[in-house]
Design a protein around this motif. Structure first.
Motif, PDB file in Angstrom:
ATOM      1  N   VAL A 612      42.638  44.154  58.842  1.00 53.39           N
ATOM      2  CA  VAL A 612      43.821  43.897  59.677  1.00 53.39           C
ATOM      3  C   VAL A 612      45.095  44.287  58.927  1.00 53.39           C
ATOM      4  N   LEU A 613      45.158  43.931  57.635  1.00 53.38           N
ATOM      5  CA  LEU A 613      46.356  44.237  56.847  1.00 53.38           C
ATOM      6  C   LEU A 613      46.537  45.740  56.675  1.00 53.38           C
ATOM      7  N   GLU A 614      45.420  46.469  56.507  1.00 51.61           N
ATOM      8  CA  GLU A 614      45.513  47.925  56.384  1.00 51.61           C
ATOM      9  C   GLU A 614      46.063  48.544  57.671  1.00 51.61           C
ATOM     10  N   GLU A 615      45.630  48.005  58.809  1.00 45.65           N
ATOM     11  CA  GLU A 615      46.120  48.507  60.097  1.00 45.65           C
ATOM     12  C   GLU A 615      47.615  48.259  60.244  1.00 45.65           C
ATOM     13  N   GLN A 616      48.118  47.223  59.569  1.00 45.20           N
ATOM     14  CA  GLN A 616      49.540  46.881  59.667  1.00 45.20           C
ATOM     15  C   GLN A 616      50.356  47.441  58.501  1.00 45.20           C
ATOM     16  N   GLY A 617      49.753  48.337  57.731  1.00 50.42           N
ATOM     17  CA  GLY A 617      50.478  48.990  56.654  1.00 50.42           C
ATOM     18  C   GLY A 617      50.542  48.185  55.375  1.00 50.42           C
ATOM     19  N   ASN A 618      49.594  47.264  55.185  1.00 48.11           N
ATOM     20  CA  ASN A 618      49.512  46.444  53.955  1.00 48.11           C
ATOM     21  C   ASN A 618      50.847  45.786  53.587  1.00 48.11           C
ATOM     22  N   PRO A 619      51.314  44.832  54.411  1.00 56.34           N
ATOM     23  CA  PRO A 619      52.588  44.170  54.094  1.00 56.34           C
ATOM     24  C   PRO A 619      52.525  43.331  52.819  1.00 56.34           C
ATOM     25  N   PHE A 620      51.329  42.925  52.419  1.00 54.63           N
ATOM     26  CA  PHE A 620      51.145  42.190  51.165  1.00 54.63           C
ATOM     27  C   PHE A 620      49.680  42.314  50.744  1.00 54.63           C
ATOM     28  N   LYS A 621      49.385  41.824  49.539  1.00 50.05           N
ATOM     29  CA  LYS A 621      48.019  41.921  49.024  1.00 50.05           C
ATOM     30  C   LYS A 621      47.290  40.588  49.188  1.00 50.05           C
ATOM     31  N   ILE A 622      45.970  40.673  49.194  1.00 47.61           N
ATOM     32  CA  ILE A 622      45.109  39.505  49.349  1.00 47.61           C
ATOM     33  C   ILE A 622      44.095  39.508  48.202  1.00 47.61           C
ATOM     34  N   ALA A 623      43.775  38.337  47.680  1.00 43.91           N
ATOM     35  CA  ALA A 623      42.799  38.226  46.583  1.00 43.91           C
ATOM     36  C   ALA A 623      41.656  37.324  47.017  1.00 43.91           C
ATOM     37  N   ILE A 624      40.546  37.408  46.291  1.00 45.48           N
ATOM     38  CA  ILE A 624      39.376  36.574  46.579  1.00 45.48           C
ATOM     39  C   ILE A 624      38.912  35.914  45.284  1.00 45.48           C
ATOM     40  N   ALA A 625      38.328  34.730  45.419  1.00 48.64           N
ATOM     41  CA  ALA A 625      37.835  34.011  44.232  1.00 48.64           C
ATOM     42  C   ALA A 625      36.470  33.408  44.520  1.00 48.64           C
ATOM     43  N   PHE A 626      35.478  33.837  43.734  1.00 47.87           N
ATOM     44  CA  PHE A 626      34.147  33.218  43.797  1.00 47.87           C
ATOM     45  C   PHE A 626      33.439  33.498  42.478  1.00 47.87           C
ATOM     46  N   SER A 627      32.404  32.760  42.220  1.00 48.46           N
ATOM     47  CA  SER A 627      31.702  32.888  40.939  1.00 48.46           C
ATOM     48  C   SER A 627      30.466  33.758  41.083  1.00 48.46           C
ATOM     49  N   GLY A 628      30.181  34.537  40.029  1.00 47.92           N
ATOM     50  CA  GLY A 628      28.929  35.283  39.959  1.00 47.92           C
ATOM     51  C   GLY A 628      28.923  36.533  40.815  1.00 47.92           C
ATOM     52  N   THR A 629      27.698  36.979  41.133  1.00 53.37           N
ATOM     53  CA  THR A 629      27.468  38.185  41.923  1.00 53.37           C
ATOM     54  C   THR A 629      26.802  37.800  43.231  1.00 53.37           C
ATOM     55  N   ASN A 653      47.628  36.776  38.636  1.00 49.66           N
ATOM     56  CA  ASN A 653      48.064  37.785  39.600  1.00 49.66           C
ATOM     57  C   ASN A 653      48.435  37.172  40.944  1.00 49.66           C
ATOM     58  N   PHE A 654      47.718  36.125  41.326  1.00 48.74           N
ATOM     59  CA  PHE A 654      48.039  35.476  42.604  1.00 48.74           C
ATOM     60  C   PHE A 654      49.433  34.847  42.556  1.00 48.74           C
ATOM     61  N   ASP A 655      49.916  34.530  41.370  1.00 45.65           N
ATOM     62  CA  ASP A 655      51.249  33.934  41.225  1.00 45.65           C
ATOM     63  C   ASP A 655      52.362  34.964  41.463  1.00 45.65           C
ATOM     64  N   THR A 656      52.030  36.248  41.402  1.00 47.74           N
ATOM     65  CA  THR A 656      53.064  37.280  41.580  1.00 47.74           C
ATOM     66  C   THR A 656      53.425  37.405  43.063  1.00 47.74           C
ATOM     67  N   ASP A 657      54.575  38.010  43.344  1.00 51.89           N
ATOM     68  CA  ASP A 657      55.080  38.082  44.718  1.00 51.89           C
ATOM     69  C   ASP A 657      54.239  38.980  45.618  1.00 51.89           C
ATOM     70  N   GLU A 658      53.539  39.972  45.053  1.00 54.72           N
ATOM     71  CA  GLU A 658      52.812  40.908  45.917  1.00 54.72           C
ATOM     72  C   GLU A 658      51.558  40.285  46.534  1.00 54.72           C
ATOM     73  N   TYR A 659      50.995  39.258  45.909  1.00 56.34           N
ATOM     74  CA  TYR A 659      49.804  38.591  46.458  1.00 56.34           C
ATOM     75  C   TYR A 659      50.229  37.349  47.233  1.00 56.34           C
ATOM     76  N   ARG A 660      49.793  37.269  48.488  1.00 53.46           N
ATOM     77  CA  ARG A 660      50.231  36.138  49.314  1.00 53.46           C
ATOM     78  C   ARG A 660      49.076  35.265  49.799  1.00 53.46           C
ATOM     79  N   LEU A 661      47.872  35.823  49.906  1.00 52.24           N
ATOM     80  CA  LEU A 661      46.723  35.054  50.399  1.00 52.24           C
ATOM     81  C   LEU A 661      45.582  35.081  49.390  1.00 52.24           C
ATOM     82  N   LEU A 662      44.918  33.938  49.250  1.00 48.18           N
ATOM     83  CA  LEU A 662      43.750  33.837  48.363  1.00 48.18           C
ATOM     84  C   LEU A 662      42.588  33.256  49.162  1.00 48.18           C
ATOM     85  N   VAL A 663      41.502  34.015  49.243  1.00 47.96           N
ATOM     86  CA  VAL A 663      40.281  33.556  49.927  1.00 47.96           C
ATOM     87  C   VAL A 663      39.353  32.967  48.877  1.00 47.96           C
TER      88      VAL A 663
END
Length: 1004
Positions: A612-629, A653-663
């Protein structure tokens, strides 16, 4: 005459208590002050003695130095007979501007070849008489109506407290009876009417500035005009804000009667006030920490109890999330190493001149806090070599053996060193545990206690020794900090009351923290969505299934599908982008967290949102957090690979302004402090402690970002408002345990398992003997395998009987593992069975008889449609003020028997499922399908369909075109489909789901 109830009367009352007299009495000729027993009184200061440039009471400054350090002053007089005083004052002024008051009070002032102590520290129990005499030579003074400003000579501060002529605390006093209060008028006076450019009010020149009235106290360490941030310094009342009634005087009299006593202020200066950063940093950019009342109170109570009652006690400190536990732990740890017994007779005492504890071990299972606490204690400690981090077992063992005073470790690292530790039973330990409920409730605590060491000369039953190893050892005291105590935590660490209940040693409630504005109310703005789906049967026959299990599997099937996740991801972004990003919430820095059920759904959410973000021109970045593979749809994923940076960099990195969502998937749900978080999107079952801890990620206040309760938003797809209220209620005020766990349930469980015949008792005895003799594991396997083989094959147990036995075995291990450390007696048979079952349980094969059928169930249904209906919008969940009693755990033995399964044919299960979850509109499934197909055909027939949608290469324009076409079609059919149109036009969740389903049906 009537009573004086104005501001002046409050000033006089404080001055009279501190100095034994007051200006009013002196004016009318009362010359006799109250007798100064034990040198406890302040000196009465006069405003005329205050120098506004140097911000010093010149009379007491020079009086102290001349009375205590005449020899040092003589050195200066010899080299600079005419201007030695000016040199001292200028050196003082230069250094206090660079380092602040705390540095000078602790380090003193060096001028040429002289060194001047500006304050003598309070003596310890082991201190010499000269140290005690020096402390008594300090001059504490209080001055009223102090004119502090060169620019505005008539401006006065109501009262200032000094030590040796150096200002410590400024006070603006108000009296509620005259219509003015500290909360508003006192703070306003500091913010708007006080010139912070004047020496006295510059940052670092005083320890704290306080606004005080007869009911409340507020404080700040940095005056910054209108942006000054005040914190409450109140005791709390009825688990909430404010102060309790005081039958002997004003509600706030604790401030001048307790906190401002000489010993108390010296203790605060030496052991509480902390300036972060280093001397290389600009003073104005550093932060000065002065303890909140509850932080000061808990540390003092702990120290007092330990020094009076000795080693071997447990303490449960229930302090709300976000209330500054890491600082409280820092202060407690540092002061515990300087705790001396009041008597040589108490438990663990080595004499009144020896510290009670040899070492303080701070144990945290939140790795994010590990470094924070280590840094705090290092920064606070004057002696740099007393703190030792323990990153691995050899370091922890070495730190203990070398007598390091404070050792920081994690609960994950602690157990590995047990076997290699030398005999440490002659040592005394204070074990400070952060978030006590996590790992301390079970067997890790037993390993930890074993590590703390005891050795018996006699050859005794080794199982009995293991029981004693898991006891709270007499050579250690345990200090457990948590916001959310479970029943087992209360029973293990709480204070037992006369009625058999257990209470925390100290409480700072969530209610008080919220009311005081120290944390935000995360459930004041709660929105819930309820999923509604339509499933249909795709086979002719009608097999029967266990209803409860079938419903659960059906919901999991629907909720984990990519179609469902795409819909919910769109709704999350439809809120987050316009409401958080576009509105520049938290000054453009607001962030959100998406809480998912598991790693697979986290990955699906991440990919859906990324699309969805790519379709909207990537207004901000999103990160993910989980353990292992994790493998999803045949592809392996890791957190680092998906984010494009190392796992250790996610928080940074999530603390920086470019990242707004963390899954997240089961990560960052506890111990993660990110004040910029203001929105949370929940698609996971949350209950009890995990619910409170997860949602509390939002509660961190951020005054610099203007963060308020109304900025917080929770969108929950999984839990109801009632479920969230049930989770939060026990921890809103005080949590107590109604009674101790009935350990007799262990007898019942053991008897029931003995009767099945899975193990013979001689096998249990043989296994335990070999295990504690440290025999090779190859000699243990045959014993366990024999019993497992009986269970799995030889006894030919029914599937239900197998399930029942395994449940009972797990319940026995869990309850005994938690209870062994607090039972007043030892039952060797329980200990032996505990160790045997721990190794046996993993080898017991249990098959759910319905599992294959339930897999077939999923093959026999199709997801016909999926949508969401908003149930509660921005709902404020009210919590109960009363104290909550938890019931003891597991009062009865559990098993698989005793409940009849409900069996229904597939038609009935689907009908019930649709009734429960499909709450969209009243048309039947067949009617819905026909209408859906007709509208889809109308969209395909639209004149713009091919050019602007089907053949359009631009995904964003194509999306807009489809929405416009669908809206036109729905408008054209609104007379025929009024109910459907109302849902489409009035509910954004329904509209999103309907639009997405339409796009799929027309070939996207």
């Amino acid at each position: 005459m009537v009573s004086k109830t104005n501001e002046q009367a409050l000033e006089a009352a404080i001055e009279k208590h501190l100095t034994g007299t007051c200006l009013e009495e002196l004016k009318i000729g009362v010359q006799e002050a109250a007798p100064d027993y034990n040198n406890s009184m302040y000196k009465l200061g006069y405003a005329a003695d205050f120098d506004t440039h140097y911000a010093l009471d010149m009379k007491f400054f020079w009086q102290f130095l001349q009375n205590t350090q005449e020899q040092e002053l003589e050195k200066l007089k010899k080299t600079s007979p005419n201007d030695w005083e000016r040199k001292v004052l200028e050196r003082f002024d230069r250094l206090i501007k660079k380092h602040g008051i705390l540095h000078l009070l602790k380090k003193g002032l060096s001028v040429e070849d002289a060194h001047l102590n500006l304050m003598y520290p309070a003596p310890l129990a082991s201190s010499s008489d000269s140290v005690k005499q020096n402390f008594n030579a300090n001059v504490f003074s209080a001055t009223r109506q102090l004119r502090y400003s060169k620019a505005n000579p008539l401006q006065e501060i109501d009262m200032v407290l000094f030590i040796n002529g150096i200002p410590l605390i400024t006070l603006e006093l108000k009296n509620a009876w005259t219509g003015q209060n500290a909360r508003y008028h006192g703070q306003k006076q500091y913010r708007e009417d006080r010139d912070v450019s004047q020496s006295l009010l510059q940052f670092g020149r005083c320890l704290v500035h306080m606004a005080v009235d007869t009911d409340e106290v507020y404080m700040t360490t940095k005056l910054a005009g209108k942006s000054t941030f005040f914190l409450p310094f109140n005791k709390g009342n009825n688990h909430g804000q404010g102060n309790p009634p005081n039958k002997h005087g004003h509600k706030t009299s604790y401030l001048w009667e307790e906190v401002f006593s000489k010993a108390s202020l010296a203790n605060i200066i030496q052991h509480f006030v902390r300036l972060d950063g280093t001397s290389k940093d600009d003073l104005k950019k550093r932060t000065l920490f002065f303890p909140r009342y509850h932080q000061m109170d808990v540390v003092r109570r702990l120290i007092d109890h330990a020094s009076t009652n000795g080693v071997g006690h447990t303490y449960l400190i229930q302090h709300s999330a976000g209330s500054g536990k890491s600082n409280s732990i820092t202060w407690a740890a540092y002061q515990l190493i300087e705790t001396y017994p009041v008597s040589a007779d108490i438990q663990g005492s080595k004499g009144v001149e020896q510290p009670l504890f040899d070492s303080v071990i701070v144990v945290t299972d939140r790795r994010l806090l590990d470094k924070q606490i280590r840094d705090n204690i290092k920064e606070f400690s004057e002696v740099k070599n007393i703190v030792a981090p323990a990153f691995k077992s050899s370091e922890l063992k070495s730190a203990l053996e070398n007598g390091k005073k404070i050792i920081i470790t994690t609960i994950q690292k602690f157990p590995f060193i047990i076997d290699g530790l030398a005999n440490l039973s002659d040592k005394r330990f204070a074990v400070v545990i952060d978030e006590a409920h996590s790992s301390q409730d079970g067997d890790t605590s037993g390993k930890m206690n074993a590590a703390m060491g005891f050795v018996e000369d006699e050859v005794v039953d080794k199982a009995l020794r293991s029981i004693k190893a898991r006891k709270m050892n007499p050579n250690a005291s345990y200090f457990a900090f948590t916001a959310t105590p479970k029943n087992s935590t209360l029973e293990k660490f709480g204070q037992k009351q006369d009625d058999g209940s257990f209470k925390p040693f100290h409480l700072y409630s969530m209610k008080q923290a919220i009311e005081e504005g120290f944390i935000l109310d995360v459930i004041a703005n709660y929105t819930t969505y309820r999923s509604y789906y339509e499933i249909e049967k795709s086979i002719q026959d009608n097999p029967e299934f266990d209803t409860k299990k079938a419903q659960k599997r059906l919901r999991a099937f629907v909720e984990s599908s990519q179609q469902t996740i795409d819909t919910k991801a769109e709704i999350m972004l439809e809120h987050f982008i316009p409401q958080v990003v576009n509105t520049k919430k938290l000054r453009g820095k607001g962030k959100g967290m998406v809480v998912t059920q598991n790693i697979v759904t986290a990955i699906r959410y991440y990919k859906a949102m990324k699309r969805v973000l790519e379709e909207q021109g990537n207004p901000f970045k999103i990160a993910i957090a989980f353990s292992g593979t994790k493998e999803v749809d045949g592809i392996e994923y890791t957190e680092a690979e998906m984010n494009g940076f190392a796992e250790s960099k996610t928080k940074e990195n999530f603390d920086t302004d470019e990242y707004r969502l963390l899954v997240v998937a089961n990560k960052y749900l506890t111990g993660f402090d990110q004040p910029k978080l203001c929105s949370m999107y929940v698609d996971k079952k949350l209950a009890s402690v995990l619910c409170v801890q997860t949602l509390s990620r939002l509660n961190r206040s951020a005054p610099k970002l203007g963060k308020k309760t109304e900025d917080l938003f929770v969108l929950d797809f999984f839990n109801s408002v009632d479920e969230i209220k049930t989770a939060f209620d026990p921890f809103y005020t005080s949590t107590t345990l109604s009674e101790a766990t009935d350990v007799n349930v262990l007898h019942e469980l053991k008897d029931a398992m003995d009767d099945i015949g899975v193990y013979e008792w001689y096998e249990v005895e043989d296994f335990v003997k070999r295990y504690f003799d440290n025999e090779d594991a190859q000699t243990l396997s045959p014993i366990i395998d024999t019993a497992a083989n009986r269970f799995n094959f030889e006894l030919e147990l029914e599937d239900d009987d197998k399930v029942d036995f395994k449940i009972k075995a797990k319940q026995f291990v869990k309850i005994y593992g938690q209870m062994a450390s607090i039972m007043p007696y030892e039952i060797v048979a329980w200990e032996k069975l505990f160790w045997f079952l721990k190794f046996l349980i993993p080898k017991l094969i249990v098959k759910d008889p319905d599992s294959e059928k339930l897999d077939a169930l999923l093959d026999s249904v199709d997801l016909s449609s999926y949508g969401l209906q908003r149930v509660k919008l921005n709902y404020g969940i009210g919590l109960d003020d009363g104290e909550t009693e938890l019931d003891p755990q597991n009062p009865n033995p559990r098993g698989a028997h005793g409940g009849e399964e409900e069996k229904d044919p597939l038609d009935e299960i689907i009908r019930n499922f649709n009734e429960r979850w499909f709450q969209g509109w009243s048309a039947t499934p067949e009617e819905q399908k026909i209408k859906f197909i007709n509208i889809a055909e109308s969209v395909k027939s639209h004149p713009d369909f091919e050019a602007k949608y089907q053949n359009n290469p631009d995904p964003h324009n194509r999306e807009l075109a489809f929405e416009k076409m669908l809206k036109e079609v729905m408008l054209a059919r609104r007379k025929d489909e009024l109910e459907l149109y109302k849902l489409f036009a009035g509910d954004s969740a329904f509209k999103a789901s309907w639009t997405q389903s339409m796009q799929r049906s027309v070939g996207l």
